[in-house]
Design a protein around this motif. Structure first.
Motif, PDB file in Angstrom:
ATOM      1  N   TYR A   1     -24.889  -2.474  20.648  1.00 36.72           N
ATOM      2  CA  TYR A   1     -25.874  -3.013  19.708  1.00 36.72           C
ATOM      3  C   TYR A   1     -27.234  -3.278  20.347  1.00 36.72           C
ATOM      4  N   GLU A   2     -27.249  -3.461  21.662  1.00 35.70           N
ATOM      5  CA  GLU A   2     -28.502  -3.602  22.390  1.00 35.70           C
ATOM      6  C   GLU A   2     -28.368  -2.861  23.708  1.00 35.70           C
ATOM      7  N   THR A   3     -29.098  -1.773  23.868  1.00 37.47           N
ATOM      8  CA  THR A   3     -28.944  -0.914  25.038  1.00 37.47           C
ATOM      9  C   THR A   3     -29.232  -1.659  26.333  1.00 37.47           C
ATOM     10  N   HIS A   4     -30.247  -2.521  26.327  1.00 33.77           N
ATOM     11  CA  HIS A   4     -30.670  -3.185  27.557  1.00 33.77           C
ATOM     12  C   HIS A   4     -30.225  -4.646  27.616  1.00 33.77           C
ATOM     13  N   VAL A   5     -29.156  -4.974  26.910  1.00 35.65           N
ATOM     14  CA  VAL A   5     -28.711  -6.367  26.894  1.00 35.65           C
ATOM     15  C   VAL A   5     -28.264  -6.833  28.276  1.00 35.65           C
ATOM     16  N   GLY A   6     -27.835  -5.919  29.131  1.00 32.44           N
ATOM     17  CA  GLY A   6     -27.341  -6.299  30.443  1.00 32.44           C
ATOM     18  C   GLY A   6     -28.370  -6.975  31.320  1.00 32.44           C
ATOM     19  N   ARG A   7     -29.661  -6.721  31.078  1.00 36.01           N
ATOM     20  CA  ARG A   7     -30.678  -7.328  31.925  1.00 36.01           C
ATOM     21  C   ARG A   7     -30.695  -8.852  31.800  1.00 36.01           C
TER      22      ARG A   7
ATOM     23  N   ARG B   1     -14.490 -11.803   6.727  1.00 33.34           N
ATOM     24  CA  ARG B   1     -14.531 -10.749   7.728  1.00 33.34           C
ATOM     25  C   ARG B   1     -15.756 -10.895   8.637  1.00 33.34           C
ATOM     26  N   TYR B   2     -15.694 -10.205   9.757  1.00 36.10           N
ATOM     27  CA  TYR B   2     -16.814 -10.155  10.697  1.00 36.10           C
ATOM     28  C   TYR B   2     -17.279  -8.718  10.814  1.00 36.10           C
ATOM     29  N   GLU B   3     -18.587  -8.502  10.655  1.00 31.23           N
ATOM     30  CA  GLU B   3     -19.141  -7.158  10.767  1.00 31.23           C
ATOM     31  C   GLU B   3     -20.251  -7.147  11.829  1.00 31.23           C
ATOM     32  N   PRO B   4     -19.939  -6.680  13.043  1.00 30.65           N
ATOM     33  CA  PRO B   4     -20.939  -6.686  14.109  1.00 30.65           C
ATOM     34  C   PRO B   4     -22.101  -5.734  13.885  1.00 30.65           C
ATOM     35  N   ASN B   5     -21.936  -4.746  12.998  1.00 35.61           N
ATOM     36  CA  ASN B   5     -23.035  -3.815  12.722  1.00 35.61           C
ATOM     37  C   ASN B   5     -24.102  -4.413  11.804  1.00 35.61           C
ATOM     38  N   ALA B   6     -23.786  -5.524  11.149  1.00 38.35           N
ATOM     39  CA  ALA B   6     -24.772  -6.184  10.278  1.00 38.35           C
ATOM     40  C   ALA B   6     -25.643  -7.095  11.147  1.00 38.35           C
TER      41      ALA B   6
END
Length: 415
Positions: free
Chosen positions: A363-369, A247-252
């Protein structure tokens, strides 16, 4: 134009286009079906009981990273666990620092191996020494997010056929263009591919930097192979060939260091490419059986990627030759610069990045930068992908069989 050259050009264009839509559709389906209304990563689902867990950290010359890695591992929001650090023949003062840390932390245990035997052997020693059937394995430079162990164990305890869970690596070092590009890559490419593969049924590889395992499953297949360049790809295929669910768990989440020099990036990606070739060659016969039919899609996807790399290499060679020697009109390629098809690929690429931004901001608020830099992604990574694949195939075929894969300290970015 010769029909074969025309076919090569068409395949070189349509393969990445089709795969991009394939990953986007699967990744977005996973997000809207499983993530959009899921629990916050700091509020994981409760367990009926909290089984003892073991965190394994193989270390080779990790003196500079020990405090960060062990500090995060020992700060897990999970009630009952141990941390086992395996010092695999380090030539720096890793062993001395581990001995000092073990006196300060009762959860920490240390295993010293007298010589460099490789990551696979270190993980095996840690698994055999562990007091739990649930293993969380991370690299010696990785920093676990505080709830990562909870999320991984939750999956492993949710069903008897769950053999492994792969987590969500995040890039720590972002001081250079290569670092920023890898932030975009891990979210928009690697993360989306894992989501799509989970939807379609089989995952190509567990992230070796963060994964949870059921020791019972590992014992059935003989643990990690010590002669494979990438033990994580091999263990993923062998578990699934034995019909274990991955499985894949993006919250980990797990925060890692990545190369920030071209040389370091080349070495890392060549090792990844070589690992894929090794696994495909070793398990080809087993994959062709009817019992392994669920893996056929994964195998075809990989084979097409290798064919695409050699197709692009052939096109580039024909173009270069045409610059210096007279070529027959059927084989002459006037330009490899993008025209309308290049614009279409760029638009699809940007759509994929935009889709991943929708998913990843959870998962990262400012990932868009970091997405300002993704315009360079096709040039930087498609090129290095095809070159490493072209080099990896003959390198793997010429590699002596049974040779142990030992540690080589990777590029961990600019300090």
């Amino acid at each position: 134009m010769h029909p074969l050259v025309y076919a090569l050009l068409q395949f070189a264009f349509f393969y990445p286009l089709i795969m991009a839509f394939f990953w986007m559709s699967g990744g977005l389906y996973y997000f809207f079906r499983r993530e959009r209304k899921a629990r916050d990563r700091h509020d994981p689902p409760p367990l009926e009981h909290y089984p003892f867990a073991s965190i394994l950290i193989p270390c080779h010359n990790e003196a500079d990273n020990l405090e960060d890695t062990l500090g995060a591992a020992l700060n897990q929001r999970y009630p009952d666990y141990e941390v086992i650090a395996i010092n695999d023949g380090s030539s720096d003062d890793t062993g001395v620092r581990l001995d000092a840390l073990v006196l300060q932390h009762p959860r920490l245990r240390v295993i010293h191996l007298d010589r460099n035997m490789g990551k696979a052997n270190a993980l095996r020693m840690g698994a055999l020494a562990a007091h739990s059937d649930y293993l969380v394995c991370i690299d010696g430079d990785a920093m676990l997010e505080s709830y990562a162990t909870h999320w991984l164990v939750w999956h492993l305890t949710s069903g008897p056929r769950v053999g492994a869970v792969t987590g969500n690596p995040r890039i720590r070092n972002r001081s250079t263009l290569l670092g920023r590009l890898q932030v975009a890559e891990f979210s928009s490419i690697i993360g989306m591919i894992k989501r799509a593969q989970r939807v379609y049924g089989r995952i190509f590889t567990i992230s070796g930097v963060i994964a949870g395992f059921r020791r019972t499953a590992l014992h059935r297949i003989g643990y990690w192979a010590e002669d494979m360049v990438t033990e994580d790809i091999d263990i993923s295929w062998r578990l699934q060939l034995d019909h274990w669910d991955i499985r894949y768990e993006p919250n980990a989440l797990c925060f890692i260091l990545m190369p920030e020099t071209l040389r370091g990036l080349w070495r890392q990606r060549l090792r990844w490419a070589q690992g894929g070739v090794e696994v495909a060659l070793r398990h080809a016969r087993a994959l062709l059986s009817w019992r392994s039919r669920r893996m056929w899609g994964l195998l075809l996807e990989y084979l097409f990627s290798v064919v695409w790399a050699y197709t692009m290499a052939t096109i580039l060679v024909l173009w270069v030759l045409g610059r210096f020697i007279p070529m027959p009109p059927q084989l002459y390629i006037s330009s490899v610069l993008p025209h309308w098809h290049g614009v279409m690929l760029a638009l699809v690429c940007l759509a994929q990045f935009a889709s991943s931004l929708i998913i990843d901001r959870r998962y990262e608020t400012h990932v868009g930068r970091n997405y300002f830099w993704v315009i360079w992604y096709p040039v930087a990574y498609w090129l290095i992908s095809l070159l490493t694949t072209v080099v990896a195939v003959p390198k793997t075929l010429l590699k002596p069989r049974g040779k142990r894969a030992t540690w080589v300290s990777p590029d961990r970015g600019i300090r």
